[in-house]
Design a protein around this motif. Sequence first.
Motif, PDB file in Angstrom:
ATOM      1  N   SER A   1       0.838  -1.204   0.000  1.00 41.93           N
ATOM      2  CA  SER A   1       0.000   0.000   0.000  1.00 41.93           C
ATOM      3  C   SER A   1       0.870   1.250   0.000  1.00 41.93           C
ATOM      4  O   SER A   1       2.055   1.199   0.317  1.00 41.93           O
ATOM      5  N   ASP A   2       0.259   2.371  -0.371  1.00 45.04           N
ATOM      6  CA  ASP A   2       0.978   3.640  -0.381  1.00 45.04           C
ATOM      7  C   ASP A   2       1.047   4.268   0.999  1.00 45.04           C
ATOM      8  O   ASP A   2       1.986   4.993   1.307  1.00 45.04           O
ATOM      9  N   LYS A   3       0.030   4.006   1.818  1.00 38.60           N
ATOM     10  CA  LYS A   3      -0.058   4.602   3.145  1.00 38.60           C
ATOM     11  C   LYS A   3      -0.941   3.689   3.976  1.00 38.60           C
ATOM     12  O   LYS A   3      -1.892   3.108   3.451  1.00 38.60           O
ATOM     13  N   TRP A   4      -0.649   3.571   5.259  1.00 45.08           N
ATOM     14  CA  TRP A   4      -1.479   2.730   6.108  1.00 45.08           C
ATOM     15  C   TRP A   4      -1.357   3.166   7.551  1.00 45.08           C
ATOM     16  O   TRP A   4      -0.466   3.924   7.915  1.00 45.08           O
ATOM     17  N   GLY A   5      -2.280   2.694   8.368  1.00 43.66           N
ATOM     18  CA  GLY A   5      -2.236   3.017   9.783  1.00 43.66           C
ATOM     19  C   GLY A   5      -3.285   2.244  10.550  1.00 43.66           C
ATOM     20  O   GLY A   5      -4.045   1.455   9.986  1.00 43.66           O
ATOM     21  N   SER A   6      -3.319   2.478  11.860  1.00 45.84           N
ATOM     22  CA  SER A   6      -4.278   1.801  12.718  1.00 45.84           C
ATOM     23  C   SER A   6      -4.630   2.712  13.872  1.00 45.84           C
ATOM     24  O   SER A   6      -3.758   3.370  14.444  1.00 45.84           O
TER      25      SER A   6
ATOM     26  N   LYS B   1      -9.645  -0.139  14.127  1.00 48.38           N
ATOM     27  CA  LYS B   1      -9.640  -0.040  12.667  1.00 48.38           C
ATOM     28  C   LYS B   1      -8.205   0.025  12.142  1.00 48.38           C
ATOM     29  O   LYS B   1      -7.388   0.812  12.609  1.00 48.38           O
ATOM     30  N   THR B   2      -7.935  -0.815  11.148  1.00 49.40           N
ATOM     31  CA  THR B   2      -6.680  -0.764  10.418  1.00 49.40           C
ATOM     32  C   THR B   2      -7.033  -0.475   8.967  1.00 49.40           C
ATOM     33  O   THR B   2      -7.955  -1.064   8.416  1.00 49.40           O
ATOM     34  N   TRP B   3      -6.307   0.452   8.352  1.00 51.82           N
ATOM     35  CA  TRP B   3      -6.655   0.916   7.009  1.00 51.82           C
ATOM     36  C   TRP B   3      -5.399   1.066   6.157  1.00 51.82           C
ATOM     37  O   TRP B   3      -4.275   1.107   6.677  1.00 51.82           O
ATOM     38  N   CYS B   4      -5.620   1.150   4.858  1.00 48.77           N
ATOM     39  CA  CYS B   4      -4.530   1.440   3.935  1.00 48.77           C
ATOM     40  C   CYS B   4      -5.101   2.073   2.673  1.00 48.77           C
ATOM     41  O   CYS B   4      -6.293   2.007   2.417  1.00 48.77           O
ATOM     42  N   GLU B   5      -4.213   2.718   1.919  1.00 48.79           N
ATOM     43  CA  GLU B   5      -4.596   3.386   0.676  1.00 48.79           C
ATOM     44  C   GLU B   5      -3.708   2.942  -0.466  1.00 48.79           C
ATOM     45  O   GLU B   5      -2.508   2.717  -0.289  1.00 48.79           O
ATOM     46  N   PHE B   6      -4.328   2.857  -1.623  1.00 53.15           N
ATOM     47  CA  PHE B   6      -3.633   2.641  -2.887  1.00 53.15           C
ATOM     48  C   PHE B   6      -3.982   3.836  -3.753  1.00 53.15           C
ATOM     49  O   PHE B   6      -5.155   4.054  -4.051  1.00 53.15           O
ATOM     50  N   ARG B   7      -2.990   4.630  -4.148  1.00 54.96           N
ATOM     51  CA  ARG B   7      -3.247   5.847  -4.912  1.00 54.96           C
ATOM     52  C   ARG B   7      -2.710   5.731  -6.327  1.00 54.96           C
ATOM     53  O   ARG B   7      -1.708   5.092  -6.580  1.00 54.96           O
ATOM     54  N   ASP B   8      -3.400   6.440  -7.210  1.00 56.05           N
ATOM     55  CA  ASP B   8      -2.919   6.625  -8.584  1.00 56.05           C
ATOM     56  C   ASP B   8      -2.901   8.126  -8.812  1.00 56.05           C
ATOM     57  O   ASP B   8      -3.907   8.733  -9.120  1.00 56.05           O
ATOM     58  N   ASP B   9      -1.749   8.741  -8.609  1.00 55.04           N
ATOM     59  CA  ASP B   9      -1.627  10.197  -8.707  1.00 55.04           C
ATOM     60  C   ASP B   9      -1.962  10.715 -10.081  1.00 55.04           C
ATOM     61  O   ASP B   9      -2.363  11.855 -10.239  1.00 55.04           O
ATOM     62  N   ARG B  10      -1.826   9.878 -11.109  1.00 58.42           N
ATOM     63  CA  ARG B  10      -2.178  10.328 -12.466  1.00 58.42           C
ATOM     64  C   ARG B  10      -3.660  10.501 -12.627  1.00 58.42           C
ATOM     65  O   ARG B  10      -4.116  11.182 -13.549  1.00 58.42           O
ATOM     66  N   ALA B  11      -4.471   9.920 -11.755  1.00 63.40           N
ATOM     67  CA  ALA B  11      -5.925  10.024 -11.864  1.00 63.40           C
ATOM     68  C   ALA B  11      -6.444  11.243 -11.134  1.00 63.40           C
ATOM     69  O   ALA B  11      -7.642  11.421 -10.976  1.00 63.40           O
ATOM     70  N   GLY B  12      -5.550  12.116 -10.663  1.00 61.68           N
ATOM     71  CA  GLY B  12      -5.996  13.343 -10.021  1.00 61.68           C
ATOM     72  C   GLY B  12      -6.194  13.227  -8.540  1.00 61.68           C
ATOM     73  O   GLY B  12      -6.890  14.011  -7.931  1.00 61.68           O
ATOM     74  N   SER B  13      -5.564  12.231  -7.909  1.00 63.45           N
ATOM     75  CA  SER B  13      -5.721  12.060  -6.476  1.00 63.45           C
ATOM     76  C   SER B  13      -5.097  13.226  -5.735  1.00 63.45           C
ATOM     77  O   SER B  13      -4.004  13.683  -6.045  1.00 63.45           O
TER      78      SER B  13
END
Length: 157
Positions: free
Chosen positions: A134-139, A143-155
Amino acid sequence: MRQSTTSQSRPELAAESSAPGYSRKAVIPAKADAFCAAFMPHPAAVGNMRDSTAAFLSRFGLAGQLAGSVVLVVSELVTNAIKHGHGLVELEIHVAGGTVTVSVTDENPAPAVLNQADPDDISGRGMALVAAYSDKWGSSGEKTWCEFRDDRAGSAA
């Protein structure tokens, strides 16, 4: 199933990921949508959530390495919730603004722990996989979470 209460960022993934099997070739759509499931902690739920995640991502044309990475992380987070959590397990996946966000919640208030497994250990690598893929994660504990980003899509993330 938990890590720390601070989020972990993967700045080296900003341009191109070095994690095996992860590719930024898929464009995560900007359209917002979500998948949510709540289930009792049973090992059979892991496979069901992998299949449901793959089907949900395919609605957006997300397949291949990116979808595989998300499915892998869902498998690890759900497994950790079943193994280390308490009570009902909830999986949420959000697709919005070029980001896929995955979160798993259970009733254990202890944060996830990123362990360093010994080479001969048969388990203990789940959170390391989450951190790697993942690009970023935490807890925050439950709750434990994570993100997958595609900066080309305008994130904006």
